[in-house]
Design a protein around this motif. Structure first.
Motif, PDB file in Angstrom:
ATOM      1  N   VAL A 171       0.802  -1.342  -0.002  1.00  0.00           N
ATOM      2  CA  VAL A 171       0.019   0.160  -0.062  1.00  0.00           C
ATOM      3  C   VAL A 171       0.826   1.246  -0.115  1.00  0.00           C
ATOM      4  O   VAL A 171       1.993   1.386   0.748  1.00  0.00           O
ATOM      5  N   ARG A 172       0.513   2.314  -0.994  1.00  0.00           N
ATOM      6  CA  ARG A 172       1.144   3.495  -0.913  1.00  0.00           C
ATOM      7  C   ARG A 172       1.086   4.301   0.384  1.00  0.00           C
ATOM      8  O   ARG A 172      -0.079   4.199   1.027  1.00  0.00           O
ATOM      9  N   VAL A 173       1.916   5.129   0.820  1.00  0.00           N
ATOM     10  CA  VAL A 173       2.024   5.904   1.791  1.00  0.00           C
ATOM     11  C   VAL A 173       0.902   7.083   1.760  1.00  0.00           C
ATOM     12  O   VAL A 173       0.494   7.483   0.447  1.00  0.00           O
ATOM     13  N   SER A 174       0.248   7.553   2.615  1.00  0.00           N
ATOM     14  CA  SER A 174      -0.781   8.497   2.482  1.00  0.00           C
ATOM     15  C   SER A 174      -0.032   9.853   2.741  1.00  0.00           C
ATOM     16  O   SER A 174       0.900  10.355   3.174  1.00  0.00           O
TER      17      SER A 174
ATOM     18  N   GLU B 160      -1.057  12.124   4.698  1.00  0.00           N
ATOM     19  CA  GLU B 160      -1.154  12.381   6.485  1.00  0.00           C
ATOM     20  C   GLU B 160       0.162  11.883   6.617  1.00  0.00           C
ATOM     21  O   GLU B 160       0.872  12.388   7.534  1.00  0.00           O
ATOM     22  N   GLU B 161       0.377  10.761   6.377  1.00  0.00           N
ATOM     23  CA  GLU B 161       1.862   9.996   6.950  1.00  0.00           C
ATOM     24  C   GLU B 161       2.934  11.150   6.562  1.00  0.00           C
ATOM     25  O   GLU B 161       4.103  11.412   7.322  1.00  0.00           O
ATOM     26  N   MET B 162       2.913  11.588   5.262  1.00  0.00           N
ATOM     27  CA  MET B 162       3.586  12.267   4.567  1.00  0.00           C
ATOM     28  C   MET B 162       4.045  13.578   5.585  1.00  0.00           C
ATOM     29  O   MET B 162       5.026  14.014   5.928  1.00  0.00           O
ATOM     30  N   GLN B 163       2.894  14.134   5.745  1.00  0.00           N
ATOM     31  CA  GLN B 163       2.807  15.514   6.607  1.00  0.00           C
ATOM     32  C   GLN B 163       3.405  15.344   8.069  1.00  0.00           C
ATOM     33  O   GLN B 163       3.929  16.093   8.648  1.00  0.00           O
ATOM     34  N   ARG B 164       2.867  14.199   8.672  1.00  0.00           N
ATOM     35  CA  ARG B 164       3.542  13.696   9.956  1.00  0.00           C
ATOM     36  C   ARG B 164       5.040  13.661   9.962  1.00  0.00           C
ATOM     37  O   ARG B 164       5.628  14.136  10.957  1.00  0.00           O
ATOM     38  N   ALA B 165       5.671  13.434   8.766  1.00  0.00           N
ATOM     39  CA  ALA B 165       7.030  13.359   8.712  1.00  0.00           C
ATOM     40  C   ALA B 165       7.699  14.531   8.321  1.00  0.00           C
ATOM     41  O   ALA B 165       8.954  14.626   8.267  1.00  0.00           O
TER      42      ALA B 165
ATOM     43  N   LEU C  69       9.458   6.368   3.762  1.00  0.00           N
ATOM     44  CA  LEU C  69       8.064   6.373   3.490  1.00  0.00           C
ATOM     45  C   LEU C  69       7.508   5.813   2.151  1.00  0.00           C
ATOM     46  O   LEU C  69       6.594   5.452   2.359  1.00  0.00           O
ATOM     47  N   GLU C  70       8.322   6.438   1.214  1.00  0.00           N
ATOM     48  CA  GLU C  70       7.966   5.891  -0.248  1.00  0.00           C
ATOM     49  C   GLU C  70       8.356   4.255  -0.334  1.00  0.00           C
ATOM     50  O   GLU C  70       7.692   3.935  -1.460  1.00  0.00           O
TER      51      GLU C  70
ATOM     52  N   GLY D   7       1.856  10.859  -1.218  1.00  0.00           N
ATOM     53  CA  GLY D   7       0.619   9.974  -1.236  1.00  0.00           C
ATOM     54  C   GLY D   7      -0.114  10.072  -2.668  1.00  0.00           C
ATOM     55  O   GLY D   7      -1.269   9.533  -2.750  1.00  0.00           O
ATOM     56  N   GLU D   8       0.680  10.429  -3.405  1.00  0.00           N
ATOM     57  CA  GLU D   8       0.217  10.464  -4.989  1.00  0.00           C
ATOM     58  C   GLU D   8       0.318   9.067  -5.538  1.00  0.00           C
ATOM     59  O   GLU D   8       1.064   8.157  -4.824  1.00  0.00           O
TER      60      GLU D   8
END
Length: 202
Positions: free
Chosen positions: A3-6, A8-13, A54-55, A19-20
């Motif tokens: 599953v791809r990163v969201s 929200e996960e990117m922003q938390r980091a 993350l990716e 998440g595209e």
């Protein structure tokens, strides 16, 4: 790949966008070109490694490439995507760098026996070196750029102070993220409306 990163996960980091559907678009968004000077979100080895972790779920398994190789591919992808949006010719070096990254670890189809029977899979050829994840990102960008229908969904955020790119799978999408640029636009519209109403009452 899983599953791809969201976003929200990117922003938390600490990354404003991500998440595209394609890692290639997320990579292009690791440089903020609407600010001067441009801000490189993976300039340090630590930031590049954080972004990569993350990716990784959206990429074939393999080692992280050198941050300089990642940034070089990012420059090529960003130039090619921006050129499409701006109706201009891309830099020739962008094409060369993208094609070189894709060729760094070519693939071939392969048939394997599994408990469920015969299945096809992709074999990555790294006999001469090359990084499968960089090749996969380059391959995503090539596939996108060669598909006029999919490429027509490529957008730049409608906020003039933002340079983030995204694939608008929903035709009404105008903002990179609803919680950043979309929210700023809503707040600005609300302020403008209430300011006009107050001025009219005065």
């Amino acid at each position: 790949m899983s599953v791809r990163v969201s976003v929200e996960e990117m922003q938390r980091a600490g990354f404003p966008m991500g998440g595209e559907p394609l890692v290639a678009v997320d990579l292009a968004d690791t440089v903020m070109t609407a600010v001067r000077p441009a801000e490189d979100l993976i300039a340090s080895a630590e930031a590049a490694e954080k972004w990569w972790r993350l990716e990784a779920s959206g990429l074939p398994a393999g080692p992280m490439p050198a941050p300089s190789a990642l940034r070089r591919l990012r420059t090529a992808v960003r130039n090619l995507l921006d050129a499409q949006l701006e109706g201009r010719e891309a830099h020739s070096t962008a094409l060369e760098d993208l094609n070189a990254a894709a060729a760094g670890a070519p693939t071939s189809p392969r048939l394997v026996m599994t408990p469920k029977g015969l299945q096809g899979e992709r074999r990555w050829h790294t006999e001469l070196g090359g990084n499968v994840a960089l090749a996969a990102i380059a391959g995503e960008a090539i596939t996108l750029l060669a598909d006029p229908q999919r490429l027509s969904t490529l957008r730049r955020c409608a906020n003039p102070a933002c340079s983030m790119l995204f694939l608008a799978e929903n035709k009404r999408r105008k903002w990179c993220t609803g919680n950043l640029c979309g929210n700023r636009a809503r707040v600005a519209r609300h302020y403008e409306r209430t300011h006009r109403e107050r001025s009219a009452d005065a």
